[in-house]
Design a protein around this motif. Sequence first.
Motif, mmCIF file in Angstrom:
data_model
loop_
_atom_site.group_PDB
_atom_site.id
_atom_site.type_symbol
_atom_site.label_atom_id
_atom_site.label_comp_id
_atom_site.label_asym_id
_atom_site.label_seq_id
_atom_site.Cartn_x
_atom_site.Cartn_y
_atom_site.Cartn_z
ATOM 1 N N LYS A 1 0.841 -1.207 0.000
ATOM 2 C CA LYS A 1 0.000 0.000 0.000
ATOM 3 C C LYS A 1 0.870 1.249 0.000
ATOM 4 O O LYS A 1 0.582 2.225 -0.693
ATOM 5 C CB LYS A 1 -0.926 0.004 1.219
ATOM 6 N N VAL A 2 1.929 1.217 0.813
ATOM 7 C CA VAL A 2 2.851 2.362 0.852
ATOM 8 C C VAL A 2 3.406 2.603 -0.549
ATOM 9 O O VAL A 2 3.451 3.733 -1.044
ATOM 10 C CB VAL A 2 3.985 2.119 1.866
ATOM 11 N N ARG A 3 3.802 1.517 -1.240
ATOM 12 C CA ARG A 3 4.369 1.665 -2.582
ATOM 13 C C ARG A 3 3.348 2.292 -3.532
ATOM 14 O O ARG A 3 3.674 3.185 -4.312
ATOM 15 C CB ARG A 3 4.842 0.301 -3.097
ATOM 16 N N ALA A 4 2.104 1.842 -3.466
ATOM 17 C CA ALA A 4 1.063 2.383 -4.359
ATOM 18 C C ALA A 4 0.834 3.868 -4.069
ATOM 19 O O ALA A 4 0.684 4.680 -4.999
ATOM 20 C CB ALA A 4 -0.240 1.603 -4.159
ATOM 21 N N ALA B 1 7.593 -3.862 6.755
ATOM 22 C CA ALA B 1 6.769 -3.012 5.871
ATOM 23 C C ALA B 1 7.621 -2.077 5.024
ATOM 24 O O ALA B 1 7.295 -1.800 3.871
ATOM 25 C CB ALA B 1 5.782 -2.200 6.709
ATOM 26 N N LEU B 2 8.712 -1.571 5.599
ATOM 27 C CA LEU B 2 9.417 -0.452 4.960
ATOM 28 C C LEU B 2 10.851 -0.777 4.540
ATOM 29 O O LEU B 2 11.525 0.064 3.941
ATOM 30 C CB LEU B 2 9.425 0.765 5.912
ATOM 31 N N GLY B 3 11.301 -1.999 4.862
ATOM 32 C CA GLY B 3 12.706 -2.353 4.640
ATOM 33 C C GLY B 3 13.155 -2.242 3.191
ATOM 34 O O GLY B 3 14.338 -2.033 2.920
ATOM 35 N N ALA B 4 12.211 -2.353 2.247
ATOM 36 C CA ALA B 4 12.607 -2.368 0.833
ATOM 37 C C ALA B 4 12.635 -0.973 0.207
ATOM 38 O O ALA B 4 12.967 -0.842 -0.972
ATOM 39 C CB ALA B 4 11.643 -3.264 0.048
ATOM 40 N N PHE B 5 12.296 0.038 0.973
ATOM 41 C CA PHE B 5 12.213 1.392 0.390
ATOM 42 C C PHE B 5 13.551 2.119 0.475
ATOM 43 O O PHE B 5 14.310 1.954 1.430
ATOM 44 C CB PHE B 5 11.114 2.209 1.077
ATOM 45 N N SER B 6 13.809 2.958 -0.514
ATOM 46 C CA SER B 6 15.043 3.750 -0.538
ATOM 47 C C SER B 6 14.904 4.910 0.442
ATOM 48 O O SER B 6 13.779 5.299 0.814
ATOM 49 C CB SER B 6 15.265 4.303 -1.952
ATOM 50 N N PRO B 7 16.020 5.524 0.836
ATOM 51 C CA PRO B 7 15.923 6.703 1.707
ATOM 52 C C PRO B 7 15.062 7.810 1.081
ATOM 53 O O PRO B 7 14.295 8.467 1.780
ATOM 54 C CB PRO B 7 17.379 7.152 1.846
ATOM 55 N N GLU B 8 15.152 7.961 -0.224
ATOM 56 C CA GLU B 8 14.339 9.001 -0.885
ATOM 57 C C GLU B 8 12.854 8.681 -0.717
ATOM 58 O O GLU B 8 12.046 9.556 -0.419
ATOM 59 C CB GLU B 8 14.732 9.093 -2.369
#
Length: 252
Positions: free
Chosen positions: A112-115, A150-157
């Motif tokens: 959901k965060v990605r979307a 939930a968030l481990g795959a996201f970049s710092p940006e």
Amino acid sequence: MRTLVAGNWKMHKRRDEALALLREVGDGAAAAGPTVEVVVAPPYPYLELAVRTLEGSGVQVAAQNCHEAAQGAYTGEVSASMLAGIGVTHCIVGHSERRQYYGENDAAVGLKVRALLAHGLTPIYCCGELKDDRIAERHFEVVGAQMEQALGAFSPEELGRLVVAYEPVWAIGTGLNATAAQAQEMHAFIRRQLGAAAAHVPILYGGSCKPDNAEGLFKGADVNGGLIGGAALEASSFLELVRIAYRVKHSA
Ligand code: PEP
């Protein structure tokens, strides 16, 4: 650091009551002069009404959930692109009530965060431990695992475009808020988890935050405002929390 106060209306208010509350919050925020970022999250049927009513007030509108797909055969669901299309700017994801009653896990919340990010919306990612986790002193472990899964795959940006809400489940709707010290130490832990994005992400406290305990909670160096349930259902208490946040964080 930005300060943000967001009101989660959950499944409350008839349409006429919702409109009256939107007008009061919008007028109050517009009259406040310099203030913090203010967000309201009414139920889906009132989102477009909220965007229209709050135009020019500075108050932004959040949904309380979204589906991860852009469209498709998902009866009863609402996509991030639909929310963006009507002027919604934020969306709460991973609220403990969604986790508890609808079986949402962190992998699903991450999608959901990605979307939301793909459609330019700001996710308000909720995490927090259960009462048993706190009693067993595994609250850092639990919140750390939620953040990682939930968030481990996201970049710092990407992480830098989020808002995180720490909401100890034992404090939500119970009248039992975390102490200022408990909130601050968990917020500092969450900020460390955010790594290179840490300086860009407001971390909100949620859980029985009311005008009579907000000042102490908001004083925490890593507490950047609140996600408010019960006290967001009355304009007077919600606007008072907005005033307290501004006073504590920006005018001391
Ligand atoms: C919430 O549900 O996000 C919340 C913080 O609720 P309350 O303020 O009523 O505890």
